[in-house]
Motif scaffolding. Structure first.
Motif, PDB file in Angstrom:
ATOM      1  N   LEU A 356      68.319 -28.501  76.532  1.00  0.00           N
ATOM      2  CA  LEU A 356      69.035 -29.521  77.020  1.00  0.00           C
ATOM      3  C   LEU A 356      70.362 -29.063  76.754  1.00  0.00           C
ATOM      4  N   THR A 357      71.663 -29.616  77.327  1.00  0.00           N
ATOM      5  CA  THR A 357      72.954 -29.381  76.808  1.00  0.00           C
ATOM      6  C   THR A 357      73.432 -29.587  76.058  1.00  0.00           C
ATOM      7  N   PHE A 358      73.781 -28.898  74.981  1.00  0.00           N
ATOM      8  CA  PHE A 358      74.397 -29.478  73.819  1.00  0.00           C
ATOM      9  C   PHE A 358      75.964 -29.150  73.895  1.00  0.00           C
ATOM     10  N   VAL A 359      76.512 -30.391  74.292  1.00  0.00           N
ATOM     11  CA  VAL A 359      77.919 -29.633  74.274  1.00  0.00           C
ATOM     12  C   VAL A 359      78.854 -30.170  72.970  1.00  0.00           C
ATOM     13  N   THR A 360      79.664 -29.165  72.999  1.00  0.00           N
ATOM     14  CA  THR A 360      80.576 -28.869  71.345  1.00  0.00           C
ATOM     15  C   THR A 360      81.615 -28.991  72.208  1.00  0.00           C
ATOM     16  N   ARG A 361      82.911 -29.562  70.480  1.00  0.00           N
ATOM     17  CA  ARG A 361      84.088 -29.547  71.051  1.00  0.00           C
ATOM     18  C   ARG A 361      84.470 -27.791  69.967  1.00  0.00           C
ATOM     19  N   ASP A 362      84.927 -27.732  69.800  1.00  0.00           N
ATOM     20  CA  ASP A 362      85.412 -26.050  69.915  1.00  0.00           C
ATOM     21  C   ASP A 362      85.630 -26.198  67.822  1.00  0.00           C
ATOM     22  N   LYS A 363      85.995 -24.369  67.630  1.00  0.00           N
ATOM     23  CA  LYS A 363      86.041 -24.806  65.874  1.00  0.00           C
ATOM     24  C   LYS A 363      87.026 -25.692  65.072  1.00  0.00           C
ATOM     25  N   GLY A 364      88.213 -25.361  65.949  1.00  0.00           N
ATOM     26  CA  GLY A 364      89.619 -26.212  65.428  1.00  0.00           C
ATOM     27  C   GLY A 364      89.324 -28.382  65.239  1.00  0.00           C
ATOM     28  N   SER A 365      87.686 -28.364  65.486  1.00  0.00           N
ATOM     29  CA  SER A 365      87.729 -29.634  65.446  1.00  0.00           C
ATOM     30  C   SER A 365      87.427 -30.705  64.035  1.00  0.00           C
ATOM     31  N   GLY A 366      88.060 -31.359  63.932  1.00  0.00           N
ATOM     32  CA  GLY A 366      87.544 -31.904  62.633  1.00  0.00           C
ATOM     33  C   GLY A 366      86.266 -33.485  62.922  1.00  0.00           C
ATOM     34  N   THR A 367      86.080 -33.435  64.165  1.00  0.00           N
ATOM     35  CA  THR A 367      85.019 -34.394  64.560  1.00  0.00           C
ATOM     36  C   THR A 367      83.741 -33.802  64.507  1.00  0.00           C
ATOM     37  N   ARG A 368      83.953 -32.599  65.238  1.00  0.00           N
ATOM     38  CA  ARG A 368      82.541 -31.353  65.255  1.00  0.00           C
ATOM     39  C   ARG A 368      82.378 -31.218  63.690  1.00  0.00           C
ATOM     40  N   SER A 380      80.464 -24.125  61.520  1.00  0.00           N
ATOM     41  CA  SER A 380      81.563 -22.534  62.087  1.00  0.00           C
ATOM     42  C   SER A 380      79.821 -22.453  63.082  1.00  0.00           C
ATOM     43  N   TRP A 381      79.165 -22.991  62.395  1.00  0.00           N
ATOM     44  CA  TRP A 381      77.692 -22.324  63.459  1.00  0.00           C
ATOM     45  C   TRP A 381      76.789 -23.615  64.069  1.00  0.00           C
ATOM     46  N   GLY A 382      77.524 -24.623  64.768  1.00  0.00           N
ATOM     47  CA  GLY A 382      77.375 -25.730  65.419  1.00  0.00           C
ATOM     48  C   GLY A 382      77.987 -26.140  66.716  1.00  0.00           C
ATOM     49  N   ASN A 383      77.438 -24.107  67.528  1.00  0.00           N
ATOM     50  CA  ASN A 383      78.151 -24.081  68.279  1.00  0.00           C
ATOM     51  C   ASN A 383      77.361 -24.266  69.858  1.00  0.00           C
ATOM     52  N   GLY A 384      76.562 -25.006  69.816  1.00  0.00           N
ATOM     53  CA  GLY A 384      75.701 -25.340  70.935  1.00  0.00           C
ATOM     54  C   GLY A 384      75.584 -24.180  71.807  1.00  0.00           C
ATOM     55  N   GLU A 385      76.542 -24.965  73.125  1.00  0.00           N
ATOM     56  CA  GLU A 385      76.134 -23.630  74.045  1.00  0.00           C
ATOM     57  C   GLU A 385      77.243 -22.372  73.736  1.00  0.00           C
ATOM     58  N   ASN A 386      78.312 -22.461  73.283  1.00  0.00           N
ATOM     59  CA  ASN A 386      78.829 -21.579  72.765  1.00  0.00           C
ATOM     60  C   ASN A 386      79.265 -20.860  74.528  1.00  0.00           C
ATOM     61  N   ILE A 387      79.594 -21.464  75.573  1.00  0.00           N
ATOM     62  CA  ILE A 387      80.324 -20.711  76.350  1.00  0.00           C
ATOM     63  C   ILE A 387      81.760 -20.778  76.275  1.00  0.00           C
ATOM     64  N   THR A 388      82.428 -20.223  76.771  1.00  0.00           N
ATOM     65  CA  THR A 388      83.591 -20.243  76.914  1.00  0.00           C
ATOM     66  C   THR A 388      84.723 -19.434  78.226  1.00  0.00           C
ATOM     67  N   ARG A 389      85.748 -19.626  79.140  1.00  0.00           N
ATOM     68  CA  ARG A 389      86.063 -18.992  79.941  1.00  0.00           C
ATOM     69  C   ARG A 389      87.412 -17.947  79.482  1.00  0.00           C
ATOM     70  N   ASN A 390      87.387 -16.603  79.572  1.00  0.00           N
ATOM     71  CA  ASN A 390      89.045 -16.325  79.390  1.00  0.00           C
ATOM     72  C   ASN A 390      88.941 -16.416  77.336  1.00  0.00           C
ATOM     73  N   GLY A 391      87.577 -16.498  77.147  1.00  0.00           N
ATOM     74  CA  GLY A 391      88.167 -16.072  75.761  1.00  0.00           C
ATOM     75  C   GLY A 391      88.803 -17.340  74.671  1.00  0.00           C
ATOM     76  N   VAL A 392      88.498 -18.917  75.640  1.00  0.00           N
ATOM     77  CA  VAL A 392      89.844 -19.739  75.035  1.00  0.00           C
ATOM     78  C   VAL A 392      88.812 -20.927  75.399  1.00  0.00           C
ATOM     79  N   ARG A 393      88.543 -22.141  74.257  1.00  0.00           N
ATOM     80  CA  ARG A 393      88.628 -23.046  74.663  1.00  0.00           C
ATOM     81  C   ARG A 393      89.013 -23.944  76.021  1.00  0.00           C
ATOM     82  N   SER A 394      88.440 -24.852  75.969  1.00  0.00           N
ATOM     83  CA  SER A 394      88.523 -25.311  77.272  1.00  0.00           C
ATOM     84  C   SER A 394      88.763 -26.571  76.784  1.00  0.00           C
TER      85      SER A 394
END
Length: 970
Positions: A356-368, A380-394
Motif C-alpha cells: 500500500l502507499t504509506f503516506v507520512t509527515r516528515d520527521k519534524g511533525s508532532g502528529t507523526r 524517526s523510523w516511521g518513514n513509510g515510503e520515505n521518498i523526497t525530491r531534492n532532499g527536502v520535505r514535501s
C-alpha cells in the motif's frame, strides 16, 4: 523632520501624510503591542484563528476587565462586559489602518502605529518537532535573517517552508509564501516572513509598563543569535514557545551511546536517531534525515532538578490530541492492528507483503510523533515510503501532492499537505489530527477513518483488542486499552524558562524555576492554562480560552485514564475524569460526529484522484485535465466516484480489475487486457471481455499504482511484486507467473539467461537488482532486465549480511527482521527478494534463482551454465577479498575465502555425493542412504551428487557417469 526606520508595521508620517511602506522592522516600542512568537504544530491552527484564544481570563493587562471573578494582577473584582477584554482583536480593517496614532520614536522623530490591540501573536505552523528545533536554536537569541540554509531542519525560520502562518488570528502565510487575509503583510525581509519583530527592552515588561529596568527582571536578555546587522542585538525574531503535539522528551533525539532501533522509547539511548535517509522515486539516495530535534547550545530537558537554568526546556500541557489513521476508499481495508500499521510505517508494506502507499509527515511533525509513539514506534523510523525530491520535505510545491511526474508520497511538511497527498493516493494509508476530518475530508466523503486495535499496550497487556475509531466516547472513556482509542499525544507548549514562575502574571506561588525571556508570553500562556484548568461548564462566560480548548481539543481532565508520559503506550488507568467536563466534551467536541464512529458513514467510494495537468497520460486526455471511463464518460478530478451507496462503484478498489470487490491475483487477466488496450491492442470493453463491466472502468484510477498518472508496465510490475494476493499474502512467484501467462510469455522482456536455461513464465521475479538504486518501501526499481549475479548478491544480503537477521532467514511478518537498513553497500529490508513466494527470504530463494531459474549450480561462478576449473580459478584470483557471486562469494557472506572454494570444488566434482572428491561406491551408498532428502544450497548435501538439492535417481545417474573421477587435485 527626522524620521526613524525603526518602526513597526508601518506607516511613516512624511510631510504630514501617512505613506505605507513594507513592514520590515520591529514592534514593541513606545506603547506598541508586545510581540509573542509561536512556531510549531498545526495543533494550534484552529485555536489561534479564533477570537476566544485572545480573551483575557486573568486580567494580564491590569485594566480590571476579564472573565475571572477577581483580577489576578490587582486582587480587585473584575468587570465583565460583552465579550470581555480582547488582548488582540481580529477584524476586517486592513492590517496597516487600525487606530493609527503618531508617537515619538525616541530618536527625535515620529512613527505612526496602530494601537487596537495590546499583544501581537505571530504563529507559524511548520510541524511540532520543526518548531521545537527552532525554539532550541532561536529561543535564546534574536535572529534577523532567513536561516533556511542552516542545520538539518530546512524549515528553520524559512518562510518558504511554512504550512500556514497567522497574525492575531488572521492568516498571512500559506504553503511556502504569502496567503490569507493578511498576505500583503508577509515580510520576506524578516525571518519566517513574520510581519513584526520583538524588541529586547520590552521582553521583560508586562503589558502597560513603560519603563525598562533590567534590575527588575533577574533574567538575561537575548543577544545576537545569527547576524550582526539590522539591529539584531536589540530586536529581531525570538521564538517564545513551540506548540508540540507531544512532550519535548518524545520530540528530541537521545544519543547516550545506544543503538538506534524502531522500538526505542523516548529517552532510551538511540531514540530518534534512525540513520536511514530518503531516496528518490527511482531509488537514488536523496539524503533527507530522519533524526528528531537535537538539543544544542546547552539546551536541556527539565528533570526536576535543573529548573533554575535559563537553558531548561519546560513542557506546558495543553490537551490530549487524538490522531486518526486515515485511509483512501481505494485501499479496500479500513481496520488495522497497531502492530500491523507499525510494520507498514517502518517497511512501506503490510506484514503480508502488500504494498500500500504509506503516506507520512516528515520527521519534524508532532502528529507523526504522537501517532507513531502510540504504536510503540520510534517516530524517526516511521518513514513509510520515505521518498523526497531534492532532499527536502514535501511542502513548497503543491505539484508534489498530485499524481504525475512530481508525485512524492511521503515526508509531507504539514497536515494539510499530507491530507492533499491522501486525496490523490487511492491506495493511501496515512494519519492526521483527528479533529481536522470534520471540516476538511471526513464529512466531505474524501477519506475515511480506520478502526485500530491496540495490541501493543503495556501495564496491562492487551487481552482482546477491538477495532475502534476516534469517536469521542472511545477517546474519553479510555481506561481499557482493548476498547478505547489511544492514538495521539499529550500536547504541550515548550518554552525556555517556566511561565509559572511566581513573579509572572498568573504564576504559581513557590515556583522559582527560571523565568521566560518574554514576560508577555509568560502571562499569555498562563492566561490560557488557567482558563482551561478552571473552565466550568455553565459558570464561565462563553467563548473563553477554556471553552475553546474544550471544543477544539480534549482536556486531560476529561479522560478516564491519564495520558502517558515517558512510555507512550503506558496509561494511568487509575485516573478519574471530571465528569462534568467530560460530558461537555462528549457532546460538543468535533469528534462527536458519527463519521468518527462508523466506517463508510459519508461515502463508500471516495473521490477520484487528481493528476498534474499539462501533460498527456496513457489515457490520451490532452493536457491531462481529467480521467475517462472505457465508455468515454469523463471523470473530473476530486469528484465523487458515484454509484449506489449499497453497491461499490466499479472503480472503488485500487487494482480491482475484475470487479469482484477484491484486489488479488484473480485481477491479473483483466489487468493485462487493460494493458493491451493502452498499448493499442483489443479494446478492454464489456463486449470484448464480458462479465467485468469494463465499460465503466477507468484504467488509470484502477491501475496507477506508482502514482505517475499512467497505467504502464511499471504498474504491472508493481502489482506482481506487491499486490498479487494469494490466500492472505503476496505471492511474488505466482504474481509474475500469472502476468506472463496472461500475456503469452515474458511480459517484462527479460533477456536470455547466460546459463543457457530458457526463460520461463515468472522468471522476472528474480530480476531485483542491477539498476543502481532501490526504493524498497515504495516500488520495485532495482531490476536491470536480466537475472544475474547482482540479483543473487542482493537476495543474499537480506538474510546473510543483514544485522537484523540472526537465524539466516528474514521473516517478512517480523518487523524486527524486515526493518530497512543500509550497511557496507547493501540495502536491507527488500520484500522483492522473496523469489519463491513464501514471504520468507532465505537460502531457498537463492536456490530458486540458481537452480530453478538459471538452471545451474553453486559452482557456476561465471554463470555460463557449467561448473568447471574456470570457476575455481575465479575464486582463487579473488581469495581473501571482499566480493560477490561474480568474484566467487557463493555463500553470500561478502568475502571470497576457503569456504567458497570448497563449495565450488564440490560442484565442479560432478557425481561426488559424499564430499570425498572421489567418485566411487561410497557415493552410491550416500545417495541411497539419503534418498528423497531435499536440501538448500549452497554446499551439496549428503547424497546430492548433481547439486540440484534433491537426492533421487538423477544422482545415481550422475555418480555412474563420473565413476572413478578424482577431484582432489583442485
Amino acid at each position: 523632520m527626522k524620521t526613524s526606520n525603526r518602526n513597526a508595521l508601518v506607516l511613516l508620517a512624511a510631510c504630514g501624510t501617512a505613506v505605507s511602506i513594507a513592514p520590515s522592522a520591529l514592534a514593541g516600542r513606545n506603547g506598541e503591542a508586545k510581540v509573542i512568537h509561536f512556531s510549531g504544530a498545526t495543533l494550534l491552527e484552529d485555536l489561534v484563528s479564533s477570537p476566544a484564544f485572545y480573551r483575557d481570563e486573568i486580567d494580564i493587562d491590569g485594566d480590571n476587565i476579564c472573565f475571572a471573578a477577581t483580577s489576578f494582577t490587582t486582587g480587585m473584582p473584575c468587570s465583565f462586559s460583552g465579550t470581555g477584554d480582547q488582548l488582540a482583536p481580529t477584524g476586517t480593517l486592513p492590517f496597516s489602518d487600525r487606530n493609527l496614532v503618531n508617537v515619538d520614536d525616541g530618536d527625535g522623530g515620529s512613527v505612526t502605529l496602530f494601537q487596537q490591540h495590546e499583544i501581537s501573536v505571530q504563529y507559524r505552523a511548520i510541524g511540532s518537532v520543526n518548531g521545537l528545533q527552532e525554539l532550541i536554536d532561536f529561543g535564546r537569541g534574536f535572529v534577523c535573517t532567513d536561516d533556511g540554509a542552516s542545520g538539518d531542519y530546512p524549515s528553520q525560520i524559512d518562510g518558504s517552508n511554512i504550512d500556514t502562518a497567522w497574525y492575531n488570528g488572521e492568516q498571512f502565510g500559506n504553503n511556502g509564501g504569502p496567503g490569507g487575509a493578511l498576505s500583503a503583510e508577509y515580510t520576506p525581509d524578516n525571518p519566517g516572513g513574520f510581519p513584526i519583530r520583538s524588541v529586547a527592552q520590552d521582553l521583560s515588561l508586562p503589558i502597560g509598563a513603560s519603563t525598562f529596568d533590567a534590575t527588575d527582571t533577574g533574567i538575561t536578555f537575548p543577544s545576537n543569535g545569527v547576524g550582526t546587522t539590522d539591529d539584531c542585538f536589540t530586536d529581531g525574531i525570538l521564538i517564545d514557545a513551540a506548540p508540540v503535539d507531544v512532550p519535548a522528551t518524545w520530540a528530541a533525539n537521545f544519543d547516550g551511546g545506544g543503538t538506534p532501533g524502531f522500538l526505542n522509547n523516548p529517552l532510551s539511548p538511540g531514540y530518534g536517531r534512525n540513520p536511514n535517509v530518503s531516496v528518490t522515486v527511482d531509488g537514488q539516495v536523496d539524503g533527507f534525515s530522519s533524526f528528531l530535534a537535537t538539543l544544542t547550545g546547552g539546551a536541556q530537558l527539565f528533570n526536576g532538578a535543573n529548573g533554575a537554568s535559563p537553558d531548561t526546556l519546560f513542557d506546558n500541557p495543553i490537551a490530549f490530541g487524538p490522531v486518526a489513521t486515515i485511509v483512501s476508499f481505494g485501499v479496500g481495508q479500513n481496520e488495522f492492528f497497531y502492530s500491523e500499521h507499525r510494520h507498514g510505517l517502518v517497511t512501506g508494506r503490510l506484514p503480508n507483503g502488500e504494498n500500500l502507499t504509506f503516506v507520512t509527515r516528515d520527521k519534524g511533525s508532532g502528529t507523526r510523533n504522537g501517532h507513531n509513539n502510540s504504536l510503540d514506534l520510534d517516530p524517526s523510523w516511521g518513514n513509510g515510503e520515505n521518498i523526497t525530491r531534492n532532499g527536502v520535505r514535501s511542502s513548497a510545491d503543491p505539484s508534489e501532492n498530485l499524481l504525475g511526474s512530481l508525485w512524492v508520497p511521503g515526508n509531507a511538511g504539514g497536515s494539510g499537505i499530507l491530507e492533499a497527498k491522501m486525496r490523490s493516493a487511492r491506495g493511501g494509508v496515512g494519519y492526521t489530527g483527528a479533529e481536522r476530518g470534520q471540516s476538511r475530508w471526513l464529512a466531505a466523503g474524501q477519506l475515511d477513518v480506520a478502526g485500530m486495535a491496540n495490541d501493543v499496550a503495556r501495564n496491562p497487556a492487551p487481552v482482546n483488542p477491538q477495532f475502534v475509531r476516534p469517536f469521542i466516547d472511545n477517546v474519553v472513556f479510555n481506561d481499557d486499552s482493548d476498547t478505547s482509542f489511544r492514538i495521539g499525544g499529550p500536547a504541550v507548549l515548550v518554552t525556555f524558562g517556566d511561565p509559572r514562575n511566581e513573579n509572572e502574571i498568573g504564576g504559581v506561588i513557590g515556583n522559582t524555576n527560571a523565568r521566560m525571556r518574554n514576560a508577555t508570553a509568560a502571562a499569555f500562556l498562563n492566561n490560557y492554562r488557567i482558563s482551561s484548568a478552571n473552565f466550568n461548564v455553565g459558570q464561565n462566560p462563553p467563548f473563553s480560552p477554556g471553552e475553546l480548548a474544550s471544543l477544539e481539543t480534549i482536556a486531560f481532565e476529561a479522560l478516564d485514564a491519564g495520558a502517558p508520559a515517558l512510555d507512550p503506550v503506558d496509561y494511568d488507568e487509575s485516573a478519574v475524569a471530571n465528569s462534568n467536563l467530560q460530558n461537555f466534551v462528549r457532546f460538543n467536541n468535533a469528534l462527536s460526529d458519527p463519521g468518527y464512529e462508523f466506517a463508510n458513514f459519508y461515502s463508500v467510494n471516495g473521490i477520484s484522484p487528481s493528476r498534474l495537468q499539462g501533460v498527456t497520460y496513457t489515457d490520451g486526455v490532452v493536457n491531462g485535465t481529467n480521467y475517462v471511463r472505457q465508455n468515454g464518460a469523463v471523470i473530473s478530478y476530486a469528484s465523487a466516484l458515484g454509484g449506489n451507496p449499497m453497491i461499490a462503484d466499479r472503480n472503488q478498489i485500487w487494482g480491482d480489475f475484475n470487479n469482484d470487490n477484491d484486489r488479488d491475483i484473480d485481477d491479473v487477466n483483466c489487468m493485462i487486457d487493460a494493458w493491451n488496450d493502452r498499448e493499442g491492442g483489443t479494446p478492454w470493453t464489456t463486449a470484448n471481455f464480458p462479465g467485468t463491466d469494463a465499460d465503466n472502468a477507468c484504467i488509470e484510477i484502477l491501475g496507477d499504482f506508482n502514482g505517475d498518472g499512467n497505467f504502464d508496465v511499471a504498474d504491472v510490475r508493481y502489482f506482481a511484486d506487491g499486490l498479487a494476493i494469494v490466500g492472505n499474502k503476496v505471492d511474488r512467484k505466482a504474481g509474475f507467473t500469472a502476468v506472463d501467462s496472461a500475456f503469452g510469455g515474458n511480459f517484462f522482456g527479460l533477456s536470455a539467461h547466460s546459463t543457457g536455461a530458457s526463460v520461463q513464465n515468472g522468471d522476472a521475479r528474480a530480476d531485483v537488482a542491477g539498476s543502481g538504486g532501490f526504493a524498497t518501501a515504495f516500488q520495485p526499481v532495482g531490476f536491470d532486465g536480466s537475472v544475474n549475479a547482482a540479483d543473487i548478491d542482493h537476495v543474499y544480503a537480506q538474510f546473510v549480511r543483514n544485522p537484523s537477521v540472526a537465524d539466516n532467514e528474514l521473516d517478512w511478518a517480523d518487523t524486527n527482521e524486515a526493518v530497512p537498513g543500509v550497511g557496507g553497500g547493501d540495502v536491507f529490508g527488500d520484500f522483492s527478494c522473496d523469489i519463491n513466494g513464501d514471504c520468507l527470504i532465505n537460502q531457498a530463494d537463492v536456490d530458486e534463482i540458481v537452480k530453478v531459474i538459471l538452471g545451474t549450480t553453486y559452482g557456476d561462478v561465471n554463470l555460463d551454465g557449467v561448473a568447471n576449473a574456470t570457476d575455481i580459478s575465479i575464486v582463487d584470483a579473488n581469495s581473501g577479498n571482499a566480493g560477490g557471486w561474480a568474484q566467487g562469494d557463493v555463500n553470500g557472506d561478502g568475502i571470497v575465502d576457503a569456504a567458497d572454494r570448497g563449495i565450488v570444488v564440490g560442484h565442479v566434482c560432478g557425481g561426488d555425493a559424499d564430499g570425498s572428491l572421489v567418485v566411487n561406491f561410497g557415493d552410491i551408498t550416500a545417495a541411497l542412504g539419503s534418498f528423497n532428502v531435499a536440501y538448500t544450497g549452497p554446499a551439496k548435501g549428503l547424497g546430492d551428487a548433481n547439486g540440484d538439492c534433491v537426492v533421487n535417481f538423477a544422482d545415481i545417474t550422475a555418480i555412474l557417469g563420473a565413476f572413478n573421477d578424482n577431484c582432489t587435485g583442485f
